[in-house]
Design an enzyme around this catalytic site. Structure first.
Site, PDB file in Angstrom:
ATOM      1  N   PHE A 102     -39.021 -72.430  -5.825  1.00 23.20           N
ATOM      2  CA  PHE A 102     -39.457 -73.370  -6.862  1.00 23.20           C
ATOM      3  C   PHE A 102     -40.024 -74.641  -6.206  1.00 23.20           C
ATOM      4  O   PHE A 102     -39.397 -75.208  -5.304  1.00 23.20           O
ATOM      5  CB  PHE A 102     -38.272 -73.709  -7.756  1.00 23.20           C
ATOM      6  CG  PHE A 102     -38.653 -74.394  -9.030  1.00 23.20           C
ATOM      7  CD1 PHE A 102     -39.082 -73.658 -10.124  1.00 23.20           C
ATOM      8  CD2 PHE A 102     -38.584 -75.769  -9.145  1.00 23.20           C
ATOM      9  CE1 PHE A 102     -39.435 -74.285 -11.314  1.00 23.20           C
ATOM     10  CE2 PHE A 102     -38.936 -76.406 -10.328  1.00 23.20           C
ATOM     11  CZ  PHE A 102     -39.367 -75.661 -11.419  1.00 23.20           C
ATOM     12  N   ASP A 106     -29.673 -72.564  -5.119  1.00 22.47           N
ATOM     13  CA  ASP A 106     -30.133 -73.133  -6.385  1.00 22.47           C
ATOM     14  C   ASP A 106     -29.845 -72.097  -7.473  1.00 22.47           C
ATOM     15  O   ASP A 106     -30.373 -70.979  -7.433  1.00 22.47           O
ATOM     16  CB  ASP A 106     -31.635 -73.446  -6.286  1.00 22.47           C
ATOM     17  CG  ASP A 106     -32.164 -74.164  -7.517  1.00 22.47           C
ATOM     18  OD1 ASP A 106     -31.576 -73.985  -8.609  1.00 22.47           O
ATOM     19  OD2 ASP A 106     -33.173 -74.882  -7.392  1.00 22.47           O
ATOM     20  N   TYR A 114     -30.020 -77.548 -18.620  1.00 27.98           N
ATOM     21  CA  TYR A 114     -30.799 -77.322 -19.848  1.00 27.98           C
ATOM     22  C   TYR A 114     -31.338 -75.914 -19.998  1.00 27.98           C
ATOM     23  O   TYR A 114     -32.009 -75.618 -20.975  1.00 27.98           O
ATOM     24  CB  TYR A 114     -31.947 -78.340 -19.955  1.00 27.98           C
ATOM     25  CG  TYR A 114     -32.873 -78.425 -18.760  1.00 27.98           C
ATOM     26  CD1 TYR A 114     -33.879 -77.489 -18.571  1.00 27.98           C
ATOM     27  CD2 TYR A 114     -32.752 -79.450 -17.829  1.00 27.98           C
ATOM     28  CE1 TYR A 114     -34.736 -77.575 -17.478  1.00 27.98           C
ATOM     29  CE2 TYR A 114     -33.593 -79.536 -16.735  1.00 27.98           C
ATOM     30  CZ  TYR A 114     -34.588 -78.590 -16.563  1.00 27.98           C
ATOM     31  OH  TYR A 114     -35.417 -78.668 -15.484  1.00 27.98           O
ATOM     32  N   LYS A 115     -31.076 -75.037 -19.028  1.00 25.86           N
ATOM     33  CA  LYS A 115     -31.571 -73.658 -19.151  1.00 25.86           C
ATOM     34  C   LYS A 115     -30.507 -72.813 -19.852  1.00 25.86           C
ATOM     35  O   LYS A 115     -30.248 -73.013 -21.030  1.00 25.86           O
ATOM     36  CB  LYS A 115     -31.980 -73.142 -17.773  1.00 25.86           C
ATOM     37  CG  LYS A 115     -33.234 -73.875 -17.279  1.00 25.86           C
ATOM     38  CD  LYS A 115     -33.616 -73.591 -15.853  1.00 25.86           C
ATOM     39  CE  LYS A 115     -34.880 -74.387 -15.501  1.00 25.86           C
ATOM     40  NZ  LYS A 115     -35.139 -74.454 -14.062  1.00 25.86           N
ATOM     41  N   ARG A 122     -43.838 -65.225 -18.952  1.00 31.31           N
ATOM     42  CA  ARG A 122     -42.390 -65.038 -18.745  1.00 31.31           C
ATOM     43  C   ARG A 122     -41.690 -64.828 -20.083  1.00 31.31           C
ATOM     44  O   ARG A 122     -41.885 -65.588 -21.034  1.00 31.31           O
ATOM     45  CB  ARG A 122     -41.776 -66.269 -18.066  1.00 31.31           C
ATOM     46  CG  ARG A 122     -42.293 -66.542 -16.680  1.00 31.31           C
ATOM     47  CD  ARG A 122     -41.381 -67.508 -15.927  1.00 31.31           C
ATOM     48  NE  ARG A 122     -41.074 -68.725 -16.698  1.00 31.31           N
ATOM     49  CZ  ARG A 122     -40.277 -69.683 -16.261  1.00 31.31           C
ATOM     50  NH1 ARG A 122     -39.687 -69.570 -15.071  1.00 31.31           N
ATOM     51  NH2 ARG A 122     -40.051 -70.752 -16.994  1.00 31.31           N
TER      52      ARG A 122
HETATM   53  C1  LIG Z   1     -35.755 -75.564 -13.529  1.00 29.90           C
HETATM   54  C2  LIG Z   1     -35.609 -75.616 -12.054  1.00 29.90           C
HETATM   55  C3  LIG Z   1     -35.396 -76.831 -11.398  1.00 29.90           C
HETATM   56  C4  LIG Z   1     -35.409 -78.122 -12.184  1.00 29.90           C
HETATM   57  O1  LIG Z   1     -35.213 -79.237 -11.388  1.00 29.90           O
HETATM   58  P1  LIG Z   1     -34.942 -80.669 -12.048  1.00 29.90           P
HETATM   59  O2  LIG Z   1     -35.018 -81.594 -10.916  1.00 29.90           O
HETATM   60  O3  LIG Z   1     -33.580 -80.612 -12.653  1.00 29.90           O
HETATM   61  O4  LIG Z   1     -35.996 -80.904 -13.077  1.00 29.90           O
HETATM   62  C5  LIG Z   1     -35.197 -76.811 -10.036  1.00 29.90           C
HETATM   63  N1  LIG Z   1     -35.179 -75.652  -9.342  1.00 29.90           N
HETATM   64  C6  LIG Z   1     -35.381 -74.453  -9.947  1.00 29.90           C
HETATM   65  C7  LIG Z   1     -35.346 -73.201  -9.156  1.00 29.90           C
HETATM   66  C8  LIG Z   1     -35.612 -74.411 -11.316  1.00 29.90           C
HETATM   67  O5  LIG Z   1     -35.846 -73.249 -11.912  1.00 29.90           O
END
Ligand SMILES: *Cc1c(COP(=O)(O)O)cnc(C)c1O
Length: 407
Positions: free
Chosen positions: A121, A193, A218-219, A366
């Site tokens: 990510f 992560d 939030y997921k 997705r």
């Molecule tokens: C959604 C997501 C994030 C989000 O990061 P924030 O800093 O909390 O906005 C980070 N890493 C991954 C792999 C994600 O899917």
């Protein structure tokens, strides 16, 4: 396929009533923003009017606001296989990565490399690059290699391996236990992560001897837009791990107002500033939907939903649509990704037909499945809608080409 029968046999079907969901909508984006649990609005009303409005500053003690990061952290811990006192709820994944990566470099004297996988990510990569720029090449080097080269890249200079368990693009799932074991054989710490894992994929942080982890509120935890994230640090590292964002909430006694910083004894030292109580209270209330359900039950339904979806897409034989997600349920998270050259327009057409999905550049649609509120009938509607849009080329309408800031 008898979708109705599957919904009747589903032992989690009643959990859907715990959520506010608009009538007629098929919501397949719980991997990006979980739906609203009904209990959240009620709790926020209470915290805003009853606590903030009525008890004002005394709420920090009276309603134990001050310990909310640890209390919510301990509730999340039970969902990711961690014992109490090792998770705090705070900040964002991005910020938490920065704190933990810095700590990992500090724990690994003589090693300076942060290793990750290409295609991880972006924010994970950006944060590591930012740390590299800050510390300079003698103290920190960020390397990303293809997934197939990770084993080979675990050299003597690697301090920490940073990986995401479920890939956000294709939904593939890493074998967290095996990779952690292998990294440890080379003296490398591991930071996972769990953005797309927490609350939906079984994770055993303690048992697999993971060193560090971050995850998203939030997921699949349904904490609401911009909900606070969480971070895990294994007990064995508590004494020696130091982090650079040493704000007062991570101090051993913030209200002594000492001139010198002394870190709190446990994972609490990874807090920086004042916790956002409203966001954290919303997440706390959202976690109630997990009461009385096991992650294994959730995983079982999630795998069945994604399997059902993949098979229905196969049966529809839609041209030029490519399945990116592993067919083997053990090797994927709770999303299915389909690639198509007109992926963006197709995603917009689906949304216009009330099947909510998202799009990831350059060509990925997705479909995220939440075992709490998605029904097998949602699978039927989603695939029928997709087939209709593609067979009748409805997505070619120019209004589906308008790109907005968030996709
Ligand atoms: C959604 C997501 C994030 C989000 O990061 P924030 O800093 O909390 O906005 C980070 N890493 C991954 C792999 C994600 O899917």
């Amino acid at each position: 396929m008898n979708y109705e029968k599957l919904d009747i046999a589903d032992e989690l079907s009643e959990r859907r009533d715990l959520f506010e969901l608009p009538a007629g909508m098929v919501y397949l984006d719980g991997n990006s923003l979980g739906a609203l649990p009904r209990a959240v609005a009620e709790r926020l009303e209470h915290v805003v009017r009853g606590q903030w409005g009525h008890d004002l500053i005394t709420s920090w003690n009276r309603h134990d606001w001050i310990n909310l990061p640890q209390r919510v952290g301990d509730r999340i811990a039970s969902l990711v296989g961690a014992g109490p006192g090792q998770i705090v709820c705070a900040d964002t994944i991005s910020t938490n990565l920065f704190k933990l990566l810095s700590a990992a470099l500090g724990l690994q004297e003589g090693r300076r490399v942060i290793l990750s996988q290409e295609g991880n990510f972006p924010t994970d990569m950006y944060m590591a690059e930012g740390l590299q720029a800050l510390l300079g090449p003698e103290h920190c080097e960020f390397r990303a290699v293809p997934a197939s080269d990770l084993s080979e890249a675990l050299g003597k200079d690697v301090a920490v391996l940073m990986l995401t368990q479920v890939n956000f693009r294709d939904g593939s799932l890493h074998d967290m236990a095996a990779i952690t074991r292998e990294a440890h054989r080379h003296g490398v710490l591991v930071l996972w992560d769990l953005a797309h894992s927490a609350g939906v994929v079984p994770v055993e942080l303690d048992r697999w001897k993971v060193d560090m982890a971050v995850g998203c509120g939030y997921k699949f935890l349904n904490g609401g837009p911009g909900a606070p994230a969480f971070l895990y640090l294994a007990q064995r590292h508590h004494e020696h791990a130091r982090q650079p964002l040493c704000g007062w909430m991570g101090h051993r006694r913030p209200f002594d107002f000492e001139a010198a910083y002394h870190p709190a004894p446990g994972v609490q030292r990874f807090l920086a500033g004042t916790p956002g109580i409203l966001g954290m209270a919303a997440l706390d209330a959202a976690l109630d939907v997990f009461d009385g359900v096991s992650i294994q039950q959730l995983r079982h339904k999630s795998s069945a939903l994604t399997q059902c979806f993949i098979e229905a897409v196969d049966r529809s034989a839609l041209p030029a649509l490519e399945l990116l997600t592993p067919r083997h349920a053990e090797r994927r998270g709770s999303q299915v990704s389909l690639a198509h050259p007109d992926g963006f327009a197709i995603s917009q057409a689906l949304i216009a037909h009330n099947v909510i999905v998202d799009f990831r550049a350059p060509n990925i649609i997705r479909f995220g499945f939440s075992p709490f509120y998605n029904r097998f009938d949602d699978v039927r509607i989603a695939v029928e809608t997709l087939a209709d849009i593609m067979n009748r080329e409805r997505y070619k309408d120019p209004r589906f080409l308008r790109m907005q800031k968030v996709t």
